[in-house]
Motif scaffolding. Structure first.
Motif, PDB file in Angstrom:
ATOM      1  N   ARG A 387       0.956  -1.137  -0.038  1.00  0.00           N
ATOM      2  CA  ARG A 387       0.132   0.128   0.057  1.00  0.00           C
ATOM      3  C   ARG A 387       0.871   1.123  -0.080  1.00  0.00           C
ATOM      4  O   ARG A 387       0.692   2.453  -0.663  1.00  0.00           O
ATOM      5  N   ALA A 391       1.415   4.080  -2.962  1.00  0.00           N
ATOM      6  CA  ALA A 391       1.213   5.685  -2.865  1.00  0.00           C
ATOM      7  C   ALA A 391       2.507   6.581  -3.078  1.00  0.00           C
ATOM      8  O   ALA A 391       2.524   7.636  -3.766  1.00  0.00           O
ATOM      9  N   LEU A 409      -6.807   5.568  -2.324  1.00  0.00           N
ATOM     10  CA  LEU A 409      -6.551   4.886  -0.965  1.00  0.00           C
ATOM     11  C   LEU A 409      -7.639   4.907  -0.184  1.00  0.00           C
ATOM     12  O   LEU A 409      -7.559   4.360   0.887  1.00  0.00           O
TER      13      LEU A 409
END
Length: 449
Positions: A387, A391, A409
């Motif tokens: 994750r 990003a 997100l």
């Protein structure tokens, strides 16, 4: 300093005339070795009459018509035994059983360290510890039960009832932990108990120079954290310090993909890659992802997120779709994409969902941690790393706006994104200013001529 080389027993030849002679009036010549006051003996296959045997010289007398040939046979027989004894004691202490096997020519050779069975070695270690009263009966009994399960696991994984020392790896133990978690639904505390005899045996095997010390150290580090952290708790702690992979590290990750030993490890790597390509999808949503959440025709993923129970949707990239297509072929589950939950599981049961997602994530995390070690990462590789990697790369490499990243997100607002990824924003902001915010509204006197 090497082990002291022990003296080897010297054998002697004798005529065994204390029994009935054969039809030719001959008796067998035996070879005999005495070790720790015990005797190892065997017939040489040579027979002579008593008048032809020289007791003191342990030879066939020259008056025998075949003396030269027979004495050569006796010398060859004894020399062969002596050579085997010397070879054996150069590495290990001699025992009367081994000596008897060598003398009687039934010794098949010492099993090499790398080929010794770790399962039987562990069982013997358990029995020795019990005999020496280092463990009680209940621990002894349970440890043997654990080994029964471990043996079944090894049989399932390798199609063999034995586990040679050379095949003992951290990756195998990770797979065993995963097996205990996913197939037997054991708690972390229970799994740690089953690991104890394996860890103790591995440490002893390292001490006995049967395996490399690094293997024993790796296995010893397999104990699970028994503090029951939920997936949300882990994600919260992860957000305090952003851990992400660089492009080179992702390449290293992909290089390991085809060479990891166990398919289950590779499947967890698939999930990590999907989390990255699916815009940083959380592990809880990877676990609960259903085929109904995927619209292949429109290339859309749409689901209610576990965290916050909010609806979320986004366009799937080619890479994400490719992973989904490969998993469609596996047919692990008619309902859940990655087959981590039973098809009839009720997602509205929040308490059980929290327990199972934490359980499944522990198994995933254990495997990814080992992958991270192989990559020489200075932090533990987790699903949440995917994750963060998404990003950071989207912000700094692809220059995607904070607003868009925040939406992908599924953050409540952009301030959350800005807080978590604050140190990754300046370069992106600078680029935005340079490329998009350059206006030429100045008095002519200030403009460049």
């Amino acid at each position: 300093m090497g082990r002291h080389k022990e003296a080897y027993p010297k054998g002697n030849l004798y005529l065994r005339n204390n029994q009935k002679a054969n039809d030719n009036g001959e008796y067998p010549i035996y070879v005999q070795y005495i070790y720790n006051r015990q005797i190892a003996k065997a017939s040489t296959g040579v027979f002579v009459a008593e008048k032809y045997w020289h007791i003191k010289n342990q030879r066939v007398r020259t008056t025998h018509p075949q003396a030269g040939r027979l004495n050569a046979l006796l010398e060859k027989k004894k020399s062969k035994i002596d050579a085997k004894i010397i070879e054996y004691i150069s590495d290990e202490p001699l025992t009367i059983k081994v000596l008897k096997d060598i003398v009687q020519d039934t010794f098949s050779g010492r099993i090499k360290a790398a080929d010794q069975d770790f399962i039987q070695y562990t069982i013997k270690n358990i029995e020795t510890r019990y005999t020496l009263e280092k463990i009680g009966y209940s621990v002894y009994y349970n440890s043997l039960k654990y080994m029964d399960t471990f043996k079944k696991f090894v049989k399932k994984e390798t199609d063999s009832d034995i586990l040679p020392m050379k095949n003992l790896t951290g990756e195998l133990i990770v797979s065993y932990i995963d097996y205990r978690k996913t197939e037997r639904n054991n708690s972390s505390q229970s799994i740690n108990k089953t690991l104890t005899p394996l860890i103790q045996a591995a440490k002893k095997a390292a001490s006995d120079e049967l395996i490399k010390p690094a293997i024993a150290t790796t296995i010893e580090g397999m104990y699970l954290d028994t503090k029951s952290k939920s997936v949300d708790d882990e994600e919260k702690s992860e957000d305090e310090k952003v851990r992400y992979l660089t492009e080179d590290q992702i390449k290293s990750f992909l290089e390991l993909y085809p060479i990891v030993k166990y398919d289950r490890t590779r499947e967890y790597m698939d999930m990590f890659l999907f989390a990255f390509h699916a815009c940083g999808l959380r592990v809880s949503d990877i676990i609960t992802l259903t085929w109904k959440n995927i619209n292949f025709e429109e290339r859309i993923l749409k689901k209610t997120l576990v965290k916050g129970r909010v609806s979320h949707s986004f366009l799937l990239t080619d890479a994400a779709l490719k992973i989904l297509e490969e998993w469609k072929k596996k047919s692990y589950s008619e309902r859940f994409v990655f087959g981590l939950l039973p098809d009839d599981f009720e997602l509205s049961n929040e308490a059980e969902l929290k327990r199972l997602t934490t359980n499944k994530n522990t198994a995933i995390k254990t495997s990814l941690k080992e992958i991270g070690k192989k990559m020489n990462l200075k932090f533990s590789l987790t699903m949440h790393t995917a994750r963060h990697t998404f990003a950071v790369m989207a912000l700094n490499q692809r220059k995607v706006s904070v607003h868009i990243i925040s939406k992908l997100l599924a953050h409540a607002n952009t301030s959350v994104t800005e807080t978590v990824y604050a140190k990754f924003l300046p370069s992106t902001i600078d680029e935005e200013i340079k490329s998009k915010l350059v206006f030429d509204f100045l008095p002519s006197s200030m403009k460049d001529n």
